[in-house]
Design an enzyme around this catalytic site. Structure first.
Site, PDB file in Angstrom:
ATOM      1  N   TYR A   1      -2.211  -1.193  10.409  1.00 36.52           N
ATOM      2  CA  TYR A   1      -2.144  -1.330   8.943  1.00 36.52           C
ATOM      3  C   TYR A   1      -0.812  -0.798   8.419  1.00 36.52           C
ATOM      4  CZ  TYR A   1      -3.998  -1.111   4.114  1.00 36.52           C
ATOM      5  OH  TYR A   1      -4.210  -1.277   2.765  1.00 36.52           O
TER       6      TYR A   1
ATOM      7  N   SER B   1       0.872  -1.185   0.000  1.00 41.74           N
ATOM      8  CA  SER B   1       0.000   0.000   0.000  1.00 41.74           C
ATOM      9  C   SER B   1       0.901   1.224   0.000  1.00 41.74           C
ATOM     10  CB  SER B   1      -0.848  -0.009   1.271  1.00 41.74           C
ATOM     11  OG  SER B   1      -1.490   1.233   1.464  1.00 41.74           O
TER      12      SER B   1
HETATM   13  P1  NAD Z   1     -11.409  -6.219  -0.156  1.00 39.10           P
HETATM   14  O1  NAD Z   1     -11.972  -6.097   1.212  1.00 39.10           O
HETATM   15  O2  NAD Z   1     -12.250  -5.887  -1.330  1.00 39.10           O
HETATM   16  O3  NAD Z   1     -10.811  -7.673  -0.390  1.00 39.10           O
HETATM   17  C1  NAD Z   1     -10.074  -8.341   0.593  1.00 39.10           C
HETATM   18  C2  NAD Z   1     -10.003  -9.802   0.245  1.00 39.10           C
HETATM   19  O4  NAD Z   1      -9.266 -10.464   1.297  1.00 39.10           O
HETATM   20  C3  NAD Z   1     -11.369 -10.482   0.183  1.00 39.10           C
HETATM   21  O5  NAD Z   1     -11.351 -11.477  -0.826  1.00 39.10           O
HETATM   22  C4  NAD Z   1     -11.495 -11.126   1.561  1.00 39.10           C
HETATM   23  O6  NAD Z   1     -12.376 -12.246   1.583  1.00 39.10           O
HETATM   24  C5  NAD Z   1     -10.057 -11.542   1.778  1.00 39.10           C
HETATM   25  N1  NAD Z   1      -9.741 -11.808   3.185  1.00 39.10           N
HETATM   26  C6  NAD Z   1      -9.942 -11.010   4.257  1.00 39.10           C
HETATM   27  N2  NAD Z   1      -9.542 -11.644   5.365  1.00 39.10           N
HETATM   28  C7  NAD Z   1      -9.083 -12.857   4.983  1.00 39.10           C
HETATM   29  C8  NAD Z   1      -8.541 -13.971   5.673  1.00 39.10           C
HETATM   30  N3  NAD Z   1      -8.394 -13.988   6.999  1.00 39.10           N
HETATM   31  N4  NAD Z   1      -8.181 -15.062   4.945  1.00 39.10           N
HETATM   32  C9  NAD Z   1      -8.343 -15.086   3.595  1.00 39.10           C
HETATM   33  N5  NAD Z   1      -8.845 -14.063   2.905  1.00 39.10           N
HETATM   34  C10 NAD Z   1      -9.209 -12.959   3.585  1.00 39.10           C
HETATM   35  O7  NAD Z   1     -10.082  -5.303  -0.106  1.00 39.10           O
HETATM   36  P2  NAD Z   1      -9.155  -4.676  -1.244  1.00 39.10           P
HETATM   37  O8  NAD Z   1      -9.285  -3.213  -1.142  1.00 39.10           O
HETATM   38  O9  NAD Z   1      -9.352  -5.358  -2.550  1.00 39.10           O
HETATM   39  O10 NAD Z   1      -7.728  -5.036  -0.643  1.00 39.10           O
HETATM   40  C11 NAD Z   1      -6.854  -6.009  -1.188  1.00 39.10           C
HETATM   41  C12 NAD Z   1      -5.434  -5.681  -0.751  1.00 39.10           C
HETATM   42  O11 NAD Z   1      -5.046  -4.416  -1.285  1.00 39.10           O
HETATM   43  C13 NAD Z   1      -5.276  -5.561   0.770  1.00 39.10           C
HETATM   44  O12 NAD Z   1      -4.043  -6.127   1.167  1.00 39.10           O
HETATM   45  C14 NAD Z   1      -5.272  -4.064   0.988  1.00 39.10           C
HETATM   46  O13 NAD Z   1      -4.583  -3.716   2.158  1.00 39.10           O
HETATM   47  C15 NAD Z   1      -4.538  -3.610  -0.261  1.00 39.10           C
HETATM   48  N6  NAD Z   1      -4.751  -2.209  -0.614  1.00 39.10           N
HETATM   49  C16 NAD Z   1      -5.998  -1.728  -0.847  1.00 39.10           C
HETATM   50  C17 NAD Z   1      -6.147  -0.393  -1.176  1.00 39.10           C
HETATM   51  C18 NAD Z   1      -7.487   0.217  -1.448  1.00 39.10           C
HETATM   52  O14 NAD Z   1      -7.559   1.449  -1.518  1.00 39.10           O
HETATM   53  N7  NAD Z   1      -8.533  -0.570  -1.632  1.00 39.10           N
HETATM   54  C19 NAD Z   1      -5.029   0.442  -1.264  1.00 39.10           C
HETATM   55  C20 NAD Z   1      -3.767  -0.089  -1.002  1.00 39.10           C
HETATM   56  C21 NAD Z   1      -3.646  -1.422  -0.686  1.00 39.10           C
END
Ligand code: NAD
Length: 263
Positions: A158, A145
């Site tokens: 985080y 991130s």
């Molecule tokens: P999201 O909530 O849409 O998806 C998260 C996924 O992780 C889902 O499939 C969920 O079922 C799975 N998950 C959660 N806990 C779990 C567990 N204990 N075991 C297995 N699977 C699990 O979130 P997202 O925004 O798509 O985030 C994905 C990644 O990207 C994360 O690591 C997040 O930190 C990172 N990220 C997101 C953003 C953003 O702005 N959305 C920015 C930077 C980084």
């Protein structure tokens, strides 16, 4: 449609939603076999799995492994090896968020964020590496991130976990530098997914502001482009880092954040 990953097998953690699902779609669209992982409604997940497999004529399997449980992570990698006969690409993407000042931060939330966002990256990497070493080819791509490089208040767990992911990736990249295996992090700014949607809803309620104001003036305040990064844009960068063209790129943390970390 090209097939640049035809014959390759990819495990993507947290791929039932958001960025992970977008990455899974992108790899399947390029001919890779895909292991999905994550939580959600069993019927919906099965329909995504079957849809991706038939649309792209690739093998798609699903693991319900909980990324907070090391034994389940090891079993997920074993299942992928059984299903595909190898693992070429591992995308550590599963992640959760919780926002609170540090002195009010619930210890159980701290533990969950550290285990899902950081320790799972270690457990999946160590389990997948022997198969990659056997082929002397592999790609490990960790979705960190912008918060892996800079901080925001109230996100101590985080930010600590994501800085940890960036540091872990660099260390393992050095261990593997003379092999055909690369390890990199991707550092997205805000992407509109369910994880961010929850923050928008919470902030709108807390600050009693309309949704559009929260998005523009609060959430995207640190993102100079004032636009969300899209899931597809993160997926495209992931495919590039997995490609043969990215062979000399290892130990890097790639920003894709509309200028956030240029501040
Ligand atoms: P999201 O909530 O849409 O998806 C998260 C996924 O992780 C889902 O499939 C969920 O079922 C799975 N998950 C959660 N806990 C779990 C567990 N204990 N075991 C297995 N699977 C699990 O979130 P997202 O925004 O798509 O985030 C994905 C990644 O990207 C994360 O690591 C997040 O930190 C990172 N990220 C997101 C953003 C953003 O702005 N959305 C920015 C930077 C980084």
């Amino acid at each position: 449609m090209s097939n640049q990953f035809s014959g390759k097998s990819v495990v993507i953690t947290g791929s039932t939603s958001g960025i992970g699902l977008g990455i899974a779609r992108a790899f399947a669209g390029e001919g890779a076999n895909v292991m999905l992982n994550g939580f959600g409604d069993a019927k919906e997940i099965e329909s995504i799995r079957a849809g991706l497999a038939s649309e792209h004529n690739v093998k798609v399997v699903y693991s319900a492994a909980d990324m907070s449980k090391p034994a389940e992570i090891a079993a997920m990698i074993d299942d992928a090896l059984t299903a595909f006969g190898g693992i070429d690409i591992l995308v550590n993407n599963a992640g959760i968020q919780f926002v609170a000042p540090v002195d009010e931060f619930p210890p159980e939330k701290w533990e969950s964020i550290l285990s899902i966002n950081l320790s799972a990256v270690f457990y999946a990497t160590r389990a997948a590496l022997p198969a990659m070493k056997a082929k002397n080819w592999g790609r490990i791509i960790n979705i960190a991130s912008a918060h892996g490089l800079v901080a925001s208040p109230n996100k101590s767990a985080y930010v600590a976990a994501k800085h940890g992911v960036v540091g872990f990736s660099k260390s393992v990249a050095l261990e593997l530098a003379e092999t055909g295996i690369t390890v990199n992090s991707i550092c997205p700014g805000f992407v509109l997914t369910p994880l961010v949607e929850k923050q928008i809803v919470d902030l709108a309620a807390q600050k009693n502001l309309p949704r559009e104001t929260v998005i523009r003036d609060v959430l995207l305040a640190p993102q100079p482009s004032k636009q969300f990064v899209t899931i597809e844009e993160v997926a495209t960068l992931t495919l590039f880092l997995a490609s043969d063209a990215a062979r000399p790129i290892t130990g890097s943390a790639y920003s894709i954040d509309g200028g956030w970390t240029a501040h």
